[in-house]
Every structure is written in structure tokens, then in C-alpha cells.
Design an enzyme around this catalytic site. Sequence first.
Site, PDB file in Angstrom:
ATOM      1  CE1 TYR A 142      17.327  30.469  53.167  1.00  0.00           C
ATOM      2  CE2 TYR A 142      16.821  32.813  53.158  1.00  0.00           C
ATOM      3  CZ  TYR A 142      16.467  31.519  53.475  1.00  0.00           C
ATOM      4  OH  TYR A 142      15.260  31.264  54.083  1.00  0.00           O
ATOM      5  CG  ASP A 235      17.333  36.073  45.423  1.00  0.00           C
ATOM      6  OD1 ASP A 235      16.634  37.085  45.630  1.00  0.00           O
ATOM      7  OD2 ASP A 235      17.380  35.104  46.201  1.00  0.00           O
ATOM      8  CE  LYS A 263      15.482  39.652  53.380  1.00  0.00           C
ATOM      9  NZ  LYS A 263      16.339  38.655  52.804  1.00  0.00           N
TER      10      LYS A 263
HETATM   11  C1  LIG Z   1      15.738  37.179  52.503  1.00  0.00           C
HETATM   12  C2  LIG Z   1      16.074  36.567  51.206  1.00  0.00           C
HETATM   13  C3  LIG Z   1      15.204  35.667  50.554  1.00  0.00           C
HETATM   14  C4  LIG Z   1      13.969  35.146  51.199  1.00  0.00           C
HETATM   15  O1  LIG Z   1      13.025  36.138  51.430  1.00  0.00           O
HETATM   16  P1  LIG Z   1      11.874  35.861  52.525  1.00  0.00           P
HETATM   17  O2  LIG Z   1      11.023  37.078  52.413  1.00  0.00           O
HETATM   18  O3  LIG Z   1      12.577  35.718  53.836  1.00  0.00           O
HETATM   19  O4  LIG Z   1      11.174  34.624  52.124  1.00  0.00           O
HETATM   20  C5  LIG Z   1      15.526  35.231  49.289  1.00  0.00           C
HETATM   21  N1  LIG Z   1      16.642  35.638  48.688  1.00  0.00           N
HETATM   22  C6  LIG Z   1      17.515  36.491  49.268  1.00  0.00           C
HETATM   23  C7  LIG Z   1      18.730  36.916  48.531  1.00  0.00           C
HETATM   24  C8  LIG Z   1      17.260  36.960  50.557  1.00  0.00           C
HETATM   25  O5  LIG Z   1      18.148  37.773  51.136  1.00  0.00           O
END
Ligand SMILES: *Cc1c(COP(=O)(O)O)cnc(C)c1O
Length: 422
Positions: A142, A235, A263
Site C-alpha cells: 500500500y 516507500d 507518519k
Molecule cells: C500510510 C502509508 C501511506 C499513505 O500515507 P497517508 O499519509 O495515509 O496518505 C503510503 N505508504 C505507506 C507504506 C504507508 O504505510
Amino acid sequence: MQRSQSIFERARAVIPGGVNSPVRACRSVGADPVFIASGRGSRVTDADGNEYIDLIGSWGPLILGHAHPEILATIAEVMAAGTTFGAPTEIEVKFAEALRAAVPSMEMVRAVSSGTEATMSALRLARGFTGRARIIKVDGGYHGHADCLLVAAGSGAATLGIPGSAGVPDGAARDTIVVPYNDLASVERAVAADDVAAVIIEPVAGNMGLVAPAAGYLEGLRTLTARHGTVLIFDEVMTGFRVAYGGAQARYRITPDLTTIGKIIGGGLPAAAFGGRADIMQKLAPLGPVYQAGTLSGNPLAMAAGLKAMEILARPGSYERLEQLGQRLGDGLAAAARSAGVPAVMNRVGSMLTLFFCPGPVTDYASAKTADTTRFGAFFRNMRDRGVFLPPSQFEAMFVSLAHTDAEIDQIVDAARTALAD
Ligand SMILES: *Cc1c(COP(=O)(O)O)cnc(C)c1O
């Protein structure tokens, strides 16, 4: 009627499903959303006054716990000088410098407000830099909800059992190649034609539940992408400052071309960033032809909170402590499942962990999906009733924070022992 119930009823009338992000609805675990009134340290209190030990941590950001006094003081201090300007401020420079010091592969950095923006921008940049359209992502990985990434996406999408999403045009999905996690051969085949702009990957998968990279997997991705002129994007929105101070790339010693991060780096406020090789980053507007922008990007409050979080995490012993707490919880939950005779696999990297209800091993999304989600739903509800707030999905990671104590971890394990026996 309970206060949460009445809030939920009002919420459903004005917010689709009553929530601003789908997993919060707790549908996949057969529960109603938990409306939170406040949080402090490792604990949250709901609108009815029930207190829980929190293992969600706002889905990762709160590695220091809720309402950390130093973060709150920093926000208050910066806020007094104004909340946003739409013109650059020094704090953005300090933030970029701190990020580069922590994650040296991020030679240049641009701040955004969410992980979704970071990955969407990094992909556009990789495509602009290479002049190629195709991208590779992992099944169950994701990366936020940009159209081209909502193809066999994990997290909320997987939880709800919708592969991809309605509203994503074929054109947006056509250039996305989906491969299984931990499978180098499929990446090798996909990059062979030299027409792939980028591989985007969670170096430690966290959104199919926690799945660690197999030995040699990340190294193999680095070699293959370098050979074919493909941009390797880690990511690290979830893993950055989580699995090590410098993220998964520090823990596994692999240098990606671009990194997306979010985050934790907002310290509990909305901030994210992308960055990497200077020659690639210089293709961004205003220097280069790849457009990217944001009204609230580099917001002073978010930058200050994130900087403070980085400063606190850099203090000696932080990651050793997170490792100990993670291990105590992981070992405890695995033992609880064993003694209850429940088939389960504990996957853990540092302070991120998932207890999968299946015999395992869980090495990719296909094996994660063999887990018994009905049993997980019952486990979630049982734990909630015992005062432990778990992520409401089998396909999410639990997060331990520095605010958790050994005694609280033991309390969680005790609750799990009883819950699993039920
Ligand atoms: C949470 C997350 C996202 C998306 O971040 P948002 O701030 O919710 O848009 C993208 N990549 C990873 C790996 C994530 O855990």
C-alpha cells in the site's frame, strides 16, 4: 444510549460510513468505530470514558506516545508565531537537513502533507526523470491512494476485499505491473525490457500485515533496478524512523534512489516528504520540468513537531528500547497463541508486528490471505473489551511506542491469553 453510539449515528449522516478513512470503521472485525476523546502516553480514552492500551498509535506516527509533552510544547511555541505563510521558513530547511542527516540517501528533500502525496509525487518524478511510463508495485503493498497505485492494493482496500477501486480508469492502472512480495524473479522479468520507470516498494511490508523482506530480496531489487535504469523507490512512510532511526534502508543497508517518508516525521501532525538523489530531485519544479506543489507543504507546525520527534528519537537507547518492547510483545503473543492451541504466526521487525491466524509462514500477500479473518475479528473484539485497542484488521501491523511499559506489554499478553482461550 452510549455516547459513542450517538456520535456514530450523527457521523453516518454526514460522513460516508461515519469515518474519514475506511479502516477506522472496524467493519472487517465486525465492530463499530471507537470514537476517541483523548490520548496520553500509551493510552487512549473513548467517548464513553473507556480506557485502552493503544497498539495503533495513529497507524504509526505516535512512536513517542500520545500528547508527548515536548511535542506539545514545541507546537505551542511555534504556533504563537503564526500557523502558515505560503512562503518559505527556516524550519523547513532545518527539517530537510535533519532528514538528510538521518537518511543520507535523501540528498534533497521536498516536504508534503501526506504519504499519498509523497508517493504520487515520487512516481511522477521517476517517470519524468526516466521518460518511461510503467511502474512495478507489490501485490498487497500500500502506497496511499493515487490512481495508479490502487491496483491490487493492500491496507484498507485489501481489508474491504476490493482489488483496486471503482473510479480508477483502465489507463491509470494499465502501466502498473503487480508482482508478489519477496519474489525477485518476477521483477527480473518485468524490468527486462528497459521500459520501467520505477519499482516502488515497502522495504518491510506493513500493509498486508507485517512481512519482512527475505534475505537478498532488497539487494536483488537494488541490483536489478540499477542494471535497467529503473528508479528504486523505498516507500518508508511506515518504516522510516520505525524499524531503525534511518528506516529500513539503514536496517538492511540498501540505498534506494528515492525515498518516501511520512507518519513519524510529522510528530503527530500531517507531514510527509520525498527525497533522494540530487540529480533526480533537481528535475522538480521550479528547477526542472516535473510539476509538484502544495499550499500547506512544509507547514511550520508540522515541521516543528516532526523535527522534535526526530530529536527525541535520536537520544541514546530509543531503538534498543523499541526492539525490547517489540520482542516482549511478539514473544508473549506467540506463546499465548501456542498455549491456546491457536495456529498463528508472529511476524515482527522491531516495534512493528502482526499475529497472523494461520499456520504460515507468511512471506507475501497470498500467504497472508490464508489467515483466518473471522478469528481475528473475534480476537479484536475480545481484546477491545479487555482494554486493548488493536488495529482493526488482520492485514495491519501493531505499533509499540516508547510510552509503553513492560508491565503494559505483560497486561496485553495476559489479555491475549484469555482472549485466545475463549
Ligand atoms: C500510510 C502509508 C501511506 C499513505 O500515507 P497517508 O499519509 O495515509 O496518505 C503510503 N505508504 C505507506 C507504506 C504507508 O504505510
